[in-house]
Design a protein around this motif. Structure first.
Motif, PDB file in Angstrom:
ATOM      1  N   HIS A  38       0.896  -1.132  -0.121  1.00 57.34           N
ATOM      2  CA  HIS A  38       0.071   0.195  -0.150  1.00 57.34           C
ATOM      3  C   HIS A  38       0.729   1.293   0.005  1.00 57.34           C
ATOM      4  O   HIS A  38       0.553   2.220  -0.633  1.00 57.34           O
ATOM      5  CB  HIS A  38      -0.933  -0.029   1.261  1.00 57.34           C
ATOM      6  N   ASP A  39       1.820   1.012   0.588  1.00 62.91           N
ATOM      7  CA  ASP A  39       2.668   2.535   0.823  1.00 62.91           C
ATOM      8  C   ASP A  39       4.263   1.853   1.161  1.00 62.91           C
ATOM      9  O   ASP A  39       4.419   0.969   1.526  1.00 62.91           O
ATOM     10  CB  ASP A  39       2.089   3.321   1.945  1.00 62.91           C
ATOM     11  N   THR A  40       5.175   2.817   0.661  1.00 66.40           N
ATOM     12  CA  THR A  40       6.655   2.500   0.710  1.00 66.40           C
ATOM     13  C   THR A  40       7.129   3.825   1.301  1.00 66.40           C
ATOM     14  O   THR A  40       6.899   5.021   0.668  1.00 66.40           O
ATOM     15  CB  THR A  40       7.011   2.035  -0.454  1.00 66.40           C
ATOM     16  N   VAL A  41       8.224   3.748   2.079  1.00 66.32           N
ATOM     17  CA  VAL A  41       9.076   4.786   2.284  1.00 66.32           C
ATOM     18  C   VAL A  41      10.584   4.437   2.232  1.00 66.32           C
ATOM     19  O   VAL A  41      10.733   3.183   2.504  1.00 66.32           O
ATOM     20  CB  VAL A  41       8.963   5.656   3.641  1.00 66.32           C
ATOM     21  N   VAL A  60       4.617  -1.256   3.392  1.00 66.05           N
ATOM     22  CA  VAL A  60       3.435  -1.691   4.199  1.00 66.05           C
ATOM     23  C   VAL A  60       2.504  -2.516   3.459  1.00 66.05           C
ATOM     24  O   VAL A  60       2.057  -2.186   2.143  1.00 66.05           O
ATOM     25  CB  VAL A  60       2.871  -0.636   5.203  1.00 66.05           C
ATOM     26  N   SER A  61       2.420  -3.761   3.724  1.00 69.95           N
ATOM     27  CA  SER A  61       1.150  -4.601   3.178  1.00 69.95           C
ATOM     28  C   SER A  61      -0.265  -4.649   3.966  1.00 69.95           C
ATOM     29  O   SER A  61       0.010  -4.809   5.202  1.00 69.95           O
ATOM     30  CB  SER A  61       1.756  -6.032   2.961  1.00 69.95           C
ATOM     31  N   ASP A  64      -3.606  -5.582  12.693  1.00 65.69           N
ATOM     32  CA  ASP A  64      -4.589  -5.253  11.930  1.00 65.69           C
ATOM     33  C   ASP A  64      -4.360  -4.401  10.458  1.00 65.69           C
ATOM     34  O   ASP A  64      -3.079  -4.563   9.938  1.00 65.69           O
ATOM     35  CB  ASP A  64      -5.322  -3.760  12.724  1.00 65.69           C
ATOM     36  N   TYR A  65      -5.339  -4.014   9.463  1.00 64.71           N
ATOM     37  CA  TYR A  65      -5.195  -3.514   8.622  1.00 64.71           C
ATOM     38  C   TYR A  65      -4.275  -2.513   8.360  1.00 64.71           C
ATOM     39  O   TYR A  65      -4.590  -1.484   8.847  1.00 64.71           O
ATOM     40  CB  TYR A  65      -6.542  -3.449   7.730  1.00 64.71           C
ATOM     41  N   ALA A  69       0.000   3.797  10.004  1.00 66.66           N
ATOM     42  CA  ALA A  69      -1.671   3.959  10.064  1.00 66.66           C
ATOM     43  C   ALA A  69      -2.149   2.466  10.184  1.00 66.66           C
ATOM     44  O   ALA A  69      -2.171   2.002   9.103  1.00 66.66           O
ATOM     45  CB  ALA A  69      -2.122   5.023   9.187  1.00 66.66           C
ATOM     46  N   ASN A  70      -2.739   2.209  11.276  1.00 71.72           N
ATOM     47  CA  ASN A  70      -3.126   0.946  11.388  1.00 71.72           C
ATOM     48  C   ASN A  70      -4.529   0.515  11.961  1.00 71.72           C
ATOM     49  O   ASN A  70      -5.007   0.147  13.028  1.00 71.72           O
ATOM     50  CB  ASN A  70      -2.405   0.177  12.584  1.00 71.72           C
ATOM     51  N   PHE A  71      -5.456   1.130  10.907  1.00 74.31           N
ATOM     52  CA  PHE A  71      -6.902   1.020  10.944  1.00 74.31           C
ATOM     53  C   PHE A  71      -7.399   1.021  12.422  1.00 74.31           C
ATOM     54  O   PHE A  71      -7.247   2.127  13.046  1.00 74.31           O
ATOM     55  CB  PHE A  71      -7.395  -0.297  10.496  1.00 74.31           C
ATOM     56  N   GLU A  72      -7.962   0.042  13.257  1.00 77.52           N
ATOM     57  CA  GLU A  72      -8.573   0.088  14.385  1.00 77.52           C
ATOM     58  C   GLU A  72      -7.627  -0.041  15.432  1.00 77.52           C
ATOM     59  O   GLU A  72      -7.896   0.503  16.644  1.00 77.52           O
ATOM     60  CB  GLU A  72      -9.605  -0.851  14.353  1.00 77.52           C
ATOM     61  N   GLU A  73      -6.253  -0.303  15.384  1.00 72.12           N
ATOM     62  CA  GLU A  73      -5.287  -0.276  16.115  1.00 72.12           C
ATOM     63  C   GLU A  73      -4.640   1.079  16.194  1.00 72.12           C
ATOM     64  O   GLU A  73      -3.850   1.374  17.183  1.00 72.12           O
ATOM     65  CB  GLU A  73      -4.286  -1.242  15.842  1.00 72.12           C
TER      66      GLU A  73
END
Length: 121
Positions: free
Chosen positions: A43-46, A55-56, A82-83, A97-101
């Motif tokens: 989804h994103d890479t730095v 991040v997957s 989490d997602y 950024a880890n959704f509900e976590e």
């Protein structure tokens, strides 16, 4: 007064010509290599130095050694519960950024052994 107007017009024309010449140059982009996670995409890479942090959404954070762009190597992986969708880096910390976590803060001072530093929910 006419002298200043002529100079201003000349400067504007030169800027316009320079802008056109810069934008008319073609650029060739070629794929050098490719790496995916088990789900097939990130989804994103730095990037920091010779490492890419990717991040997957379902498989956590992957650390890739990109010192040789033609052959990136997986260095480590950090599982998330989490997602996850987005990441940012500052110093020795990776913010996820880890959704509900919520926001997960990871210590990446040792890329082979990433540790959770804190989180904010």
């Amino acid at each position: 007064m006419k002298f200043k107007t002529i100079n201003l017009v000349f400067v504007c024309i030169c800027c316009l010509l320079f802008s056109v010449s810069v934008y008319s140059q073609s650029v060739t982009i070629a794929k050098v290599s490719e790496i995916t996670d088990e789900s097939g995409y990130f989804h994103d890479t730095v990037i920091r130095g010779n490492y890419a942090f990717a991040v997957s959404s379902q498989n956590g954070i992957f650390v890739l050694d990109i010192s040789n762009p033609a052959a990136p190597k997986r260095v480590s992986r950090f599982e998330l519960t989490d997602y996850a969708t987005d990441i940012a880096i500052s110093g020795n910390y990776l913010y996820v950024a880890n959704f509900e976590e919520g926001l997960q803060v990871l210590d990446i001072s040792n890329v082979s052994n990433i540790r959770r530093a804190s989180n904010y929910q």
